[in-house]
Structure formats: structure tokens, C-alpha cells
Design a protein around this motif. Structure first.
Motif, PDB file in Angstrom:
ATOM      1  N   ARG A   1       0.793  -1.119   0.107  1.00  0.00           N
ATOM      2  CA  ARG A   1       0.133   0.049   0.095  1.00  0.00           C
ATOM      3  C   ARG A   1       0.837   1.144  -0.081  1.00  0.00           C
ATOM      4  NH1 ARG A   1      -4.750   0.020   4.268  1.00  0.00           N
ATOM      5  NH2 ARG A   1      -5.097  -1.780   2.785  1.00  0.00           N
ATOM      6  N   ALA A   2       0.589   2.260  -0.788  1.00  0.00           N
ATOM      7  CA  ALA A   2       1.249   3.488  -0.764  1.00  0.00           C
ATOM      8  C   ALA A   2       0.420   4.654  -0.529  1.00  0.00           C
ATOM      9  CB  ALA A   2       1.845   3.450  -2.275  1.00  0.00           C
ATOM     10  N   PHE A   3       0.778   5.535   0.061  1.00  0.00           N
ATOM     11  CA  PHE A   3       0.139   6.954   0.033  1.00  0.00           C
ATOM     12  C   PHE A   3       0.875   8.055  -0.551  1.00  0.00           C
ATOM     13  CE2 PHE A   3      -0.821   4.336   3.910  1.00  0.00           C
ATOM     14  CZ  PHE A   3      -2.292   4.067   3.675  1.00  0.00           C
ATOM     15  N   LYS A   4      -0.092   8.981  -1.285  1.00  0.00           N
ATOM     16  CA  LYS A   4       0.567   9.876  -1.896  1.00  0.00           C
ATOM     17  C   LYS A   4       0.122  11.377  -1.329  1.00  0.00           C
ATOM     18  CE  LYS A   4       1.146  10.304  -7.056  1.00  0.00           C
ATOM     19  NZ  LYS A   4       0.591  10.208  -8.144  1.00  0.00           N
ATOM     20  N   THR A   5       1.029  12.213  -1.061  1.00  0.00           N
ATOM     21  CA  THR A   5       0.712  13.601  -0.187  1.00  0.00           C
ATOM     22  C   THR A   5       1.259  14.464  -1.046  1.00  0.00           C
ATOM     23  OG1 THR A   5       2.906  13.432   0.831  1.00  0.00           O
ATOM     24  CG2 THR A   5       0.747  12.277   2.167  1.00  0.00           C
ATOM     25  N   GLU A   6       0.496  15.585  -0.996  1.00  0.00           N
ATOM     26  CA  GLU A   6       0.859  16.854  -1.738  1.00  0.00           C
ATOM     27  C   GLU A   6       1.088  17.916  -0.459  1.00  0.00           C
ATOM     28  OE1 GLU A   6      -0.823  19.760  -5.319  1.00  0.00           O
ATOM     29  OE2 GLU A   6      -1.584  17.827  -4.973  1.00  0.00           O
ATOM     30  N   LEU A   7       2.184  18.799  -0.670  1.00  0.00           N
ATOM     31  CA  LEU A   7       2.054  19.864   0.156  1.00  0.00           C
ATOM     32  C   LEU A   7       1.394  21.201  -0.241  1.00  0.00           C
ATOM     33  CD1 LEU A   7       5.854  19.622   0.975  1.00  0.00           C
ATOM     34  CD2 LEU A   7       4.078  18.946   2.300  1.00  0.00           C
ATOM     35  N   ASP A   8       0.794  21.588   0.297  1.00  0.00           N
ATOM     36  CA  ASP A   8      -0.070  22.932   0.042  1.00  0.00           C
ATOM     37  C   ASP A   8       0.767  24.178   0.700  1.00  0.00           C
ATOM     38  OD1 ASP A   8      -1.829  24.702  -0.884  1.00  0.00           O
ATOM     39  OD2 ASP A   8      -3.424  24.469   0.476  1.00  0.00           O
ATOM     40  N   LEU A   9       1.740  24.641  -0.041  1.00  0.00           N
ATOM     41  CA  LEU A   9       2.694  25.633   0.397  1.00  0.00           C
ATOM     42  C   LEU A   9       2.317  26.993   0.105  1.00  0.00           C
ATOM     43  CD1 LEU A   9       6.205  23.779  -0.566  1.00  0.00           C
ATOM     44  CD2 LEU A   9       4.977  23.685   1.481  1.00  0.00           C
ATOM     45  N   ASN A  10       2.478  28.053   0.876  1.00  0.00           N
ATOM     46  CA  ASN A  10       2.425  29.480   0.665  1.00  0.00           C
ATOM     47  C   ASN A  10       3.486  29.998  -0.032  1.00  0.00           C
ATOM     48  OD1 ASN A  10       4.114  30.246   2.450  1.00  0.00           O
ATOM     49  ND2 ASN A  10       2.660  30.488   4.131  1.00  0.00           N
ATOM     50  N   HIS A  11       3.286  30.994  -0.476  1.00  0.00           N
ATOM     51  CA  HIS A  11       4.349  31.601  -1.451  1.00  0.00           C
ATOM     52  C   HIS A  11       5.593  31.824  -0.747  1.00  0.00           C
ATOM     53  CE1 HIS A  11       6.485  33.980  -4.278  1.00  0.00           C
ATOM     54  NE2 HIS A  11       6.759  34.826  -3.765  1.00  0.00           N
ATOM     55  N   ALA A  12       5.906  32.074   0.684  1.00  0.00           N
ATOM     56  CA  ALA A  12       7.059  32.137   1.467  1.00  0.00           C
ATOM     57  C   ALA A  12       7.502  30.663   1.462  1.00  0.00           C
ATOM     58  CB  ALA A  12       6.803  32.631   2.677  1.00  0.00           C
ATOM     59  N   GLN A  13       6.897  29.942   1.761  1.00  0.00           N
ATOM     60  CA  GLN A  13       7.404  28.278   1.676  1.00  0.00           C
ATOM     61  C   GLN A  13       7.880  27.783   0.432  1.00  0.00           C
ATOM     62  OE1 GLN A  13       3.755  26.830   3.436  1.00  0.00           O
ATOM     63  NE2 GLN A  13       4.510  26.857   5.324  1.00  0.00           N
ATOM     64  N   LYS A  14       7.314  28.022  -0.714  1.00  0.00           N
ATOM     65  CA  LYS A  14       7.675  27.646  -1.996  1.00  0.00           C
ATOM     66  C   LYS A  14       9.093  28.290  -2.132  1.00  0.00           C
ATOM     67  CE  LYS A  14       3.353  26.994  -4.127  1.00  0.00           C
ATOM     68  NZ  LYS A  14       2.150  27.485  -5.142  1.00  0.00           N
ATOM     69  N   THR A  15       9.145  29.525  -1.888  1.00  0.00           N
ATOM     70  CA  THR A  15      10.495  30.267  -1.983  1.00  0.00           C
ATOM     71  C   THR A  15      11.387  29.583  -1.185  1.00  0.00           C
ATOM     72  OG1 THR A  15       9.370  32.324  -2.390  1.00  0.00           O
ATOM     73  CG2 THR A  15      11.727  32.625  -1.931  1.00  0.00           C
ATOM     74  N   ALA A  16      11.421  29.542   0.072  1.00  0.00           N
ATOM     75  CA  ALA A  16      12.333  28.672   0.908  1.00  0.00           C
ATOM     76  C   ALA A  16      12.607  27.329   0.345  1.00  0.00           C
ATOM     77  CB  ALA A  16      11.745  28.530   2.457  1.00  0.00           C
ATOM     78  N   CYS A  17      11.761  26.766  -0.023  1.00  0.00           N
ATOM     79  CA  CYS A  17      12.120  25.266  -0.568  1.00  0.00           C
ATOM     80  C   CYS A  17      13.037  25.556  -1.974  1.00  0.00           C
ATOM     81  CB  CYS A  17      10.799  24.496  -0.952  1.00  0.00           C
ATOM     82  SG  CYS A  17       9.858  23.736   0.444  1.00  0.00           S
ATOM     83  N   ALA A  18      12.569  26.476  -2.792  1.00  0.00           N
ATOM     84  CA  ALA A  18      13.287  26.728  -3.900  1.00  0.00           C
ATOM     85  C   ALA A  18      14.855  27.157  -3.471  1.00  0.00           C
ATOM     86  CB  ALA A  18      12.765  27.662  -4.843  1.00  0.00           C
TER      87      ALA A  18
END
Length: 84
Positions: A5-22
Motif C-alpha cells: 500500500r502506498a500513500f501520495k501526499t501533496e504539500l500545500d505551500l504558501n508563497h514564502a514556503q515555496k521560495t524557501a524550498c526553492a
């Protein structure tokens, strides 16, 4: 019969979090490519291949002078990228 069994998750990031991840991904990518180039140069020159610890120490020296932008991200991003 064994069922996996596998689970897929998606992060719902705001703009600041997307910038930090990048930024973290960019720092890791830079460190990986820099480390790979350093290892290749050492092999071509006939020197001993630097270990990941040697590369990390050298990157820390460079951070103080020409790579000051790396202080904006966590130290773990480039450190884990150098574990080749």
C-alpha cells in the motif's frame, strides 16, 4: 499474496514556503555540482579524491568569502548534498 500500500501526499505551500524550498533546493544543487567538480578535478590532477568531510570543510571556508548567500538556507541542505 502480499499487498503493498502506498500513500501520495501533496504539500500545500504558501508563497514564502515555496521560495524557501526553492532556495534550499538551489543550495543543495549548487553544493552537489561543486563537490562533483572538485572530485573530478582531483581525479584528473592525479590527487587523492576528497571525502565528503573535506568538501564540506572547503565549502564552509568558501561560504565566509564568496558564497555568503548560502547562509540564507539551512546548513543541512548543502551538507547532505555533499554526501556523494
Amino acid at each position: 499474496m502480499k499487498i503493498l500500500r502506498a500513500f501520495k501526499t501533496e504539500l500545500d505551500l504558501n508563497h514564502a514556503q515555496k521560495t524557501a524550498c526553492a532556495r534550499h533546493a538551489g543550495a543543495a544543487r549548487f553544493a552537489f555540482n561543486w563537490g562533483l567538480g572538485s572530485q573530478a578535478a582531483g581525479v584528473l590532477d592525479g590527487q587523492k579524491t576528497p571525502t565528503s568531510i573535506d568538501l564540506h570543510r572547503e565549502l564552509n571556508r568558501l561560504k565566509k568569502t564568496e558564497l555568503a548567500w548560502m547562509y540564507e538556507v539551512s546548513k543541512c541542505a548543502p551538507q547532505e548534498a555533499l554526501r556523494i
